[in-house]
Design a protein around this motif. Structure first.
Motif, PDB file in Angstrom:
ATOM      1  N   GLY A  83       0.562  -1.441   0.189  1.00 53.80           N
ATOM      2  CA  GLY A  83      -0.038   0.050   0.096  1.00 53.80           C
ATOM      3  C   GLY A  83       0.909   1.342  -0.038  1.00 53.80           C
ATOM      4  O   GLY A  83       0.480   2.504   0.192  1.00 53.80           O
ATOM      5  N   CYS A  84       2.030   0.545  -0.733  1.00 56.51           N
ATOM      6  CA  CYS A  84       2.791   1.984   0.017  1.00 56.51           C
ATOM      7  C   CYS A  84       3.757   2.300  -1.149  1.00 56.51           C
ATOM      8  O   CYS A  84       3.214   3.694  -2.450  1.00 56.51           O
ATOM      9  N   SER A 111      -1.461   6.194  -6.859  1.00 54.71           N
ATOM     10  CA  SER A 111      -1.429   4.689  -7.481  1.00 54.71           C
ATOM     11  C   SER A 111      -1.217   4.788  -8.416  1.00 54.71           C
ATOM     12  O   SER A 111      -1.670   5.464  -9.497  1.00 54.71           O
ATOM     13  N   CYS A 131       4.396   3.878  -6.891  1.00 52.96           N
ATOM     14  CA  CYS A 131       3.790   4.079  -5.603  1.00 52.96           C
ATOM     15  C   CYS A 131       2.538   3.026  -5.639  1.00 52.96           C
ATOM     16  O   CYS A 131       2.039   2.755  -7.041  1.00 52.96           O
ATOM     17  N   THR A 132       2.111   2.080  -4.649  1.00 57.47           N
ATOM     18  CA  THR A 132       1.559   1.289  -5.145  1.00 57.47           C
ATOM     19  C   THR A 132      -0.217   1.232  -4.351  1.00 57.47           C
ATOM     20  O   THR A 132      -0.436   0.664  -4.126  1.00 57.47           O
ATOM     21  N   GLY A 133       0.363   2.613  -3.384  1.00 61.34           N
ATOM     22  CA  GLY A 133      -1.234   3.390  -2.133  1.00 61.34           C
ATOM     23  C   GLY A 133      -1.069   5.267  -3.272  1.00 61.34           C
ATOM     24  O   GLY A 133       0.078   5.451  -3.253  1.00 61.34           O
ATOM     25  N   ASP A 134      -2.304   5.805  -2.432  1.00 62.54           N
ATOM     26  CA  ASP A 134      -1.855   7.283  -2.666  1.00 62.54           C
ATOM     27  C   ASP A 134      -1.033   7.073  -1.549  1.00 62.54           C
ATOM     28  O   ASP A 134      -1.188   7.344  -0.121  1.00 62.54           O
ATOM     29  N   LEU A 156      -2.805  -1.288 -13.440  1.00 61.00           N
ATOM     30  CA  LEU A 156      -2.977  -1.152 -12.342  1.00 61.00           C
ATOM     31  C   LEU A 156      -2.688  -2.145 -11.562  1.00 61.00           C
ATOM     32  O   LEU A 156      -2.828  -2.452  -9.959  1.00 61.00           O
ATOM     33  N   LEU A 159       0.016  -4.043 -10.165  1.00 60.34           N
ATOM     34  CA  LEU A 159       0.865  -3.528  -8.764  1.00 60.34           C
ATOM     35  C   LEU A 159       0.607  -4.755  -7.494  1.00 60.34           C
ATOM     36  O   LEU A 159       1.578  -4.889  -6.984  1.00 60.34           O
TER      37      LEU A 159
END
Length: 234
Positions: A83-84, A111, A131-134, A156, A159
């Motif tokens: 998530g990061c 993301s 980025c795999t999250g906001d 997406l 990821l």
């Protein structure tokens, strides 16, 4: 990468993060000029990255240089925090000089945003992250924190398949690799200790028809530069 290490670890910090300016809608518009697509074939699936020189001219050029030179082929996502972010670019295959910072454009770190990791001003070289999250509340207030592109919408979902078993780097208190050793016995170290890491089999430039290559002035300039570099190597 250590500055990025500290920033990512600060997600659990009790101290408040600085307020971010609202994203500039004009920065997110369709590109006026070239927006090359880089296709990364990974063990998790295909990741297409739309490169935006209008967001980060220096960063976009360096990313394309890494792709065209083949320096990303065979690497791993060696630092993946769920998530990061998913970080890649080590070990380097040549000594890339640092590039200047790009002028901030208020493009948010949502993301799929792709950017260079850095240690401070004018220090970006060859280490990148997706980025795999906001991450808009964590990145974007320093001049070297500027996205150079974004993962295509169709990619997406890939990821989520990037392996997160090891988490953060050893020097950040995680179970992941020690970056100092990534500059030494790389293959044996990663294969023996981190066999689950998601691998980047290849990274190549796509033309508008989905094939390899690009005849844009930017890419022709990069090809000429790399040709001169190869000619000067012993």
């Amino acid at each position: 990468w250590m500055a990025l290490c500290c920033k990512a670890c600060s997600l659990n910090s009790p101290f408040p993060l600085p307020c971010m300016a609202a994203p500039d809608p004009a920065a997110l518009k369709e590109p006026d000029g070239d927006a090359p697509t880089v296709r990364m074939e990974t063990s998790a699936g295909t990741i297409d990255i739309i490169v935006r020189p209008d967001w980060a001219a220096h960063g976009a050029r360096r990313f394309l240089e890494l792709v065209v030179s083949g320096d990303l082929d065979g690497l791993c996502f060696y630092r993946v925090i769920r998530g990061c972010l998913a970080q890649f670019g080590l070990p380097t295959k040549r000594n890339w000089p640092a590039i200047p910072d790009d002028f901030p454009t208020a493009v948010p770190f949502l993301s799929g945003a792709v950017a260079f990791a850095a240690e401070g001003e004018n220090s970006r070289r060859s280490t990148l992250f997706i980025c795999t999250g906001d991450m808009s509340d964590c990145f974007g207030w320093h001049p070297w924190e500027t996205p150079l592109g974004a993962v295509a919408e169709a990619s997406l979902g890939v990821l989520a398949g990037i392996e997160t078993a090891y988490g953060d780097l050893a020097e950040c208190g995680g179970a992941g690799p020690d970056t100092a050793r990534l500059r030494g016995e790389v293959a044996a170290y990663l294969d023996a200790t981190f066999p689950l890491l998601t691998r980047i089999h290849s990274a190549r430039l796509l033309d508008s028809s989905g094939g390899g290559g690009d005849g844009s002035p930017l890419m022709m300039s990069i090809e000429r530069q790399l040709s001169r570099q190869r000619a000067s190597e012993p």
